[in-house]
Structures are given as C-alpha cells and as structure tokens.
Design an enzyme around this catalytic site. Structure first.
Site, PDB file in Angstrom:
ATOM      1  N   THR A  81       0.841  -1.190   0.000  1.00 21.56           N
ATOM      2  CA  THR A  81       0.000   0.000   0.000  1.00 21.56           C
ATOM      3  C   THR A  81       0.880   1.245   0.000  1.00 21.56           C
ATOM      4  OG1 THR A  81      -0.090   0.135   2.411  1.00 21.56           O
ATOM      5  CG2 THR A  81      -1.742  -1.241   1.323  1.00 21.56           C
ATOM      6  N   GLU A  88      -5.711  -3.563  -1.879  1.00 19.20           N
ATOM      7  CA  GLU A  88      -6.327  -4.738  -1.278  1.00 19.20           C
ATOM      8  C   GLU A  88      -7.388  -5.384  -2.161  1.00 19.20           C
ATOM      9  OE1 GLU A  88      -5.235  -1.922   2.163  1.00 19.20           O
ATOM     10  OE2 GLU A  88      -5.826  -1.798   0.052  1.00 19.20           O
ATOM     11  N   TRP A 105     -20.250  15.908  10.027  1.00 17.49           N
ATOM     12  CA  TRP A 105     -19.262  15.530   9.026  1.00 17.49           C
ATOM     13  C   TRP A 105     -19.234  16.551   7.896  1.00 17.49           C
ATOM     14  CZ3 TRP A 105     -19.293   9.585   7.723  1.00 17.49           C
ATOM     15  CH2 TRP A 105     -18.897   8.873   8.866  1.00 17.49           C
ATOM     16  N   LYS A 143     -14.626  16.352  11.033  1.00 11.98           N
ATOM     17  CA  LYS A 143     -15.720  16.312  12.000  1.00 11.98           C
ATOM     18  C   LYS A 143     -15.702  17.615  12.792  1.00 11.98           C
ATOM     19  CE  LYS A 143     -15.704  11.288  12.277  1.00 11.98           C
ATOM     20  NZ  LYS A 143     -15.553  10.075  13.120  1.00 11.98           N
TER      21      LYS A 143
END
Length: 536
Positions: A177, A322, A437, A432
């Site tokens: 990754t 992934e 949000w 946040k």
C-alpha cells in the site's frame, strides 16, 4: 480440472494473436515487436530464472516503469512459479528498505537511471544478493548486477512441457500500500486471484478490453499491477503500448499518435497536463476513445472538454491495493439511455457500480447497514475472489481492517438508489466539526471545477471550539488571481451547503504534496500547516 493460473493468459495471445504488436518507450528509444517474439523472450527468461535457482517459493522484486522488459518479467516470474513483487520507484529510501526487507526479495529487476542509483545507494541495507538491470548493459558499480539482455541470452526458449506445474493457490503477485497512514502494508495475490481479477477487468462490465483495442496504461506497473491492464490486455490479445520512464504529456501524445491508442488509464493530473499540452502545441487525439480515471475524481470540466473536443469518454473507477485495483467503474446503465447529458454526468462523476464478482455493504458507526438513498453515509466494506483476506506480516492491521471475510476499505461513501457508489471521504480525512461531518472530497471537487483552480486539497485543522474546521489549499491556474471570497461564493453556488461547511481559510500554494502513487498526501500537507483555529 485445470487450475486457474496465468498459463492461459500467456498461451492465448502467443498462439492466437502472434502478429499483434507491443510498443515500448525506453530511455534508449522505441521498441516495437510482436506477441510471438514476446513469447519467445518470456520462455527464455523463465529458463534463465530457473538456472539461477529461482522458482516456486521465491520472490522476484521489480523496481521500474512501464516498458517491455518489465512486461516480460510480469509473466516470466509467475510462470516460473515465483512471486512477482512490484515496488514503487517513487517511494522514499526508508520505505524502500522496509518493503524489500519485509518481503525478503530474492532478486531485484531494476530500471537504469534513477531507480538503479537508488538501489545502488541503499545496497548495503537490502537483503538481495543480485540485481538485474533492465537494459542492454550495466553501469560501472560495486553492486552485484547483470544486464537483462545478458540474462535473457543465458536462457533458451523452453517448451510448454518444461514450464513448472502451477497451482491456483500459489502466490503470484505482491504489492504494498502507499503508506499514507504509516508504514506500507504488503498484500499477496495468488495465481487464482490474478486470473479472476484480470478476467473481470476484461469484461464489458469491467474495463471492457477488446482485441481491437490499442491499450496504453499510464498508471505505473509498480502500482497494483497497473490496474490489471498488462494481464487483461494480454488475455484479450490487444495491442499494448508502454509509455516508459516518467512519461510527460509530449511523450504520451507521441505514442497516442504513433500507435493509434484507443484506451488509456491514469490519475487525473496526467490528463489535465495532456490537455494543457494539446492546447499549447496541438496534437491528434482522434484515435483515443476512452480514458479510465482513478486515484481521485477528474473535474467535470475536464471530462466535458475531452468529450466535446476530442470525442473521448472519461470513466471514473475505484479500487485499492487490497482489491487488486479496479473494484468499480462508472458508466450510465442502458436504462438511462434517454437521460439528458447533465443527468448522466451526475452518475459518471461517481465511482460507479461494483465490479462483477464483488459484494458490498455500507456500515455506519453503530455497525448497521445504511440505506441506498444517496444520502446516508457509512464505511464501504467489500468481499470477493479478488479481495485479499489479510495483510502480509501485519496481524495488528488484519484485526483492524478485516472482519468475517469483509475488507473494511476506510472509504466513507453513499450508495444511491441505482447502486452507484460515491466516495464522500476517506475515514482518516473526513472532517468532524461540532459533531457534524464535512466531506473534504466534495469541497475539493467543487474547488477544482472552478476555471482558475488546477488542484485543491482540503484538510481538517484543529479548532478550540469545534474540534476541527476545514482549510483548503489551492493551486491556481497560470496567470490567475483568485481570492478566498471569490472561491467561497463559488462554493456556495455550487454546493448549496450551510455556511459552516465551507473552509475557514483558503490558501493559494505553488504545489500540493503527493504520495508516490499521485494522490494528495494529506499527512504531509497537515504537517506543513501550522495553524490552530479559534473564534477570535
């Protein structure tokens, strides 16, 4: 019953399409040859690897760009029974040492130039005993190195019966990754997983690769198998074009014109730069039909310009290391054929519908699945034959990111009533503020839709009262002079959100830091921003 391995991916083009071409840009010029010649060279390379004792259980690392020698290694390594491990040439020294050491690679195939100099500099810190320089010769060096051309000459083309027996559970690929939240994590792909994902990618519901296509992946081969193009395009028998080391817009344009490229793929910056180059210098994009976009969303204005001026369709895709890259792609469904253009663009701007073979669920903070209404948000979970079941050597991350066969992607999304995924934010990037949000991605996309903004990144900055508030960094177009008030007014017109949604500050910067895969590096950006907001 036959195992699902890469053998049919090699057999089909070399036997059914031997005359089709592979065009490769290297630091030494253009190489143009056939699948037939490719097959002979791969067979020789498998023999040369076997002579060095490399086969099942071994790991072959590559450290290079998109070219024919790397492409040959993509097949020779797994066909020999070994595991292909692609390493990002744009990573920092510490990450390279960590990745090669963690994977315990047995040998490295590396590009000349900067990649070779990097490995030469780090040589004493790496576990490998030998490197193959993917070139005709080796520079003067203390590194134990052999030229790719000499290695290939040492081997002889083996027959079908001389290939080792492969099983579908044999590790065939490996990638790490990008490491935006810590050390890069390794994932392994079995032969069966590569088979399944490449077949999915080739279908019309995936990347839709056809034998008549001329395919040029600009997404690097060191990044998640170049989104599976080298395997899918090979199985399809398509002509392939590899753009070589660090290709710029002039290089891409030359290859598009020379080879008649019909299908390409890469991050939005690549296509924004190509558009600017054609604006300034001219160029022929008449062969190009489709561009697959990943990494981040392309501004709608760029999508419309490619379509209006060059009849090129840009298609958003989503995926992860992934998920072996492509996990969704966005196209209007057949039932939407009579929709007007604006309505279709509302779908095309999203990450699209899930790829065949995958399942998904969207889970909120309480662990409950959310409604498919385009409004409710939650974390995207996926599972399927091309989704890895765990990380390599990372039990801590396995416990955090996998649950009952599901991969918890870390992407915060909505799903609309038609099943189209729209990424609202990364879980680590969502802002946040006062318990509410704010989507950094939605703000970024709106800012980049402004004619005088080239790039925009939004991060949460600590606030004494509201915990976090958004701060935007923008790269202005050449010669422009946009200011905060103008952009805030524009955001209000575009998004129609409450005032608290908009950035408290908008900074104009020369550039935005990026990861080695071309994404905005918000971890580095936050480190560069020394600000705490207050109500004063």
């Amino acid at each position: 019953m036959s195992n699902l391995t890469l053998r049919p991916f090699f057999w089909r083009p070399t036997n059914l399409f031997p005359e089709k071409r592979i065009i490769s840009r290297t630091h030494g010029g253009i190489t143009d040859y056939t699948y037939d010649a490719f097959g002979t060279r791969v067979r020789s390379l498998v023999d040369a690897l076997r002579d060095r004792g490399l086969g099942p259980g071994d790991r072959i690392g590559t450290f290079g760009w998109n070219h024919h020698r790397h492409f040959e290694t993509y097949f020779a390594a797994p066909l020999s029974g070994a595991q292909l491990h692609t390493i990002n040439v744009q990573l920092g020294d510490d990450d390279i040492v960590h990745i090669v050491g963690d994977a315990d690679d047995d040998i490295l195939f590396i590009d000349p130039g900067d990649p070779f100099e990097t490995i030469e500099r780090l040589w004493s810190d790496l576990p490998v005993d030998e490197v193959v320089v993917m070139d005709e010769s080796v520079p003067e060096t203390d590194v134990n190195a052999v030229a790719y051309a000499d290695l290939l000459a040492d081997g002889k083309p083996i027959g079908d019966d001389a290939f080792p027996d492969l099983t579908e559970d044999l590790p065939g690929g490996m990638c790490y990754t990008s490491g935006t939240t810590g050390r890069p994590k390794g994932v392994e792909y079995t032969q069966k997983m590569i088979y399944a994902h490449a077949m999915m990618a080739m279908t019309p519901a995936g990347l839709n690769v056809d034998e008549r296509d001329v395919v040029m992946p600009v997404v690097p081969m060191f990044h998640v198998n170049a989104w599976e193009f080298p395997y899918a395009a090979t199985m399809a028998g398509a002509t392939q074009v590899f753009p070589g080391p660090s290709p710029g817009p002039a290089d891409l344009l030359e290859l598009i014109e020379r080879a008649g490229v019909t299908l390409s793929a890469g991050v939005p910056t690549v296509w924004i730069n190509l558009l600017e180059h054609v604006d300034e210098h001219g160029g022929d994009l008449s062969s190009l039909e489709r561009i697959i976009i990943g990494g981040s969303a392309a501004p709608e204005g760029v999508m419309r310009r490619y379509e209006d001026e060059f009849d090129v369709t840009m298609e958003h895709a989503w995926g992860m290391t992934e998920t072996m890259s492509i996990g969704s792609i966005s196209r209007p469904k057949a039932s939407m054929g009579d929709w007007d253009r604006s309505r279709k663009y509302e779908k095309r701007k999203k990450q699209g519908t899930l790829s065949p073979g995958l399942e998904m669920r969207v889970v909120n903070d309480n662990g409950d699945e959310v409604a498919w209404d385009g409004q409710a948000v939650g974390e995207l979970w996926v599972r399927g034959p091309s989704v890895v079941p765990e990380y390599y050597n990372r039990p801590d991350a396995n416990e955090e990111d996998f649950e009952d066969g599901w991969l918890k992607t870390g992407d915060i999304v909505t799903i609309d009533e038609d099943g189209y995924i729209e990424i609202v934010d990364r879980a680590k990037d969502v802002i946040k503020s006062g318990g509410e949000w704010i989507s950094s991605i939605e703000l970024e996309n709106a800012l980049m839709a402004h004619d005088e903004v080239v790039e925009a990144a939004v991060v949460g900055v600590p606030h004494e009262k509201w915990q976090e508030r958004p701060l935007a960094c923008v790269v202005a177009a050449a010669g422009s002079n946009v200011d905060k008030d103008e952009l805030l007014t524009y955001l209000d017109d575009e998004l129609d959100q409450p005032d608290w949604w908009y950035p408290d500050e908008i900074r104009t910067v020369e550039s935005i830091p990026k990861t080695a895969t071309g994404k905005f590096d918000k971890m580095r950006l936050r480190d560069q921003i020394d600000t705490v907001f207050s109500d004063e």
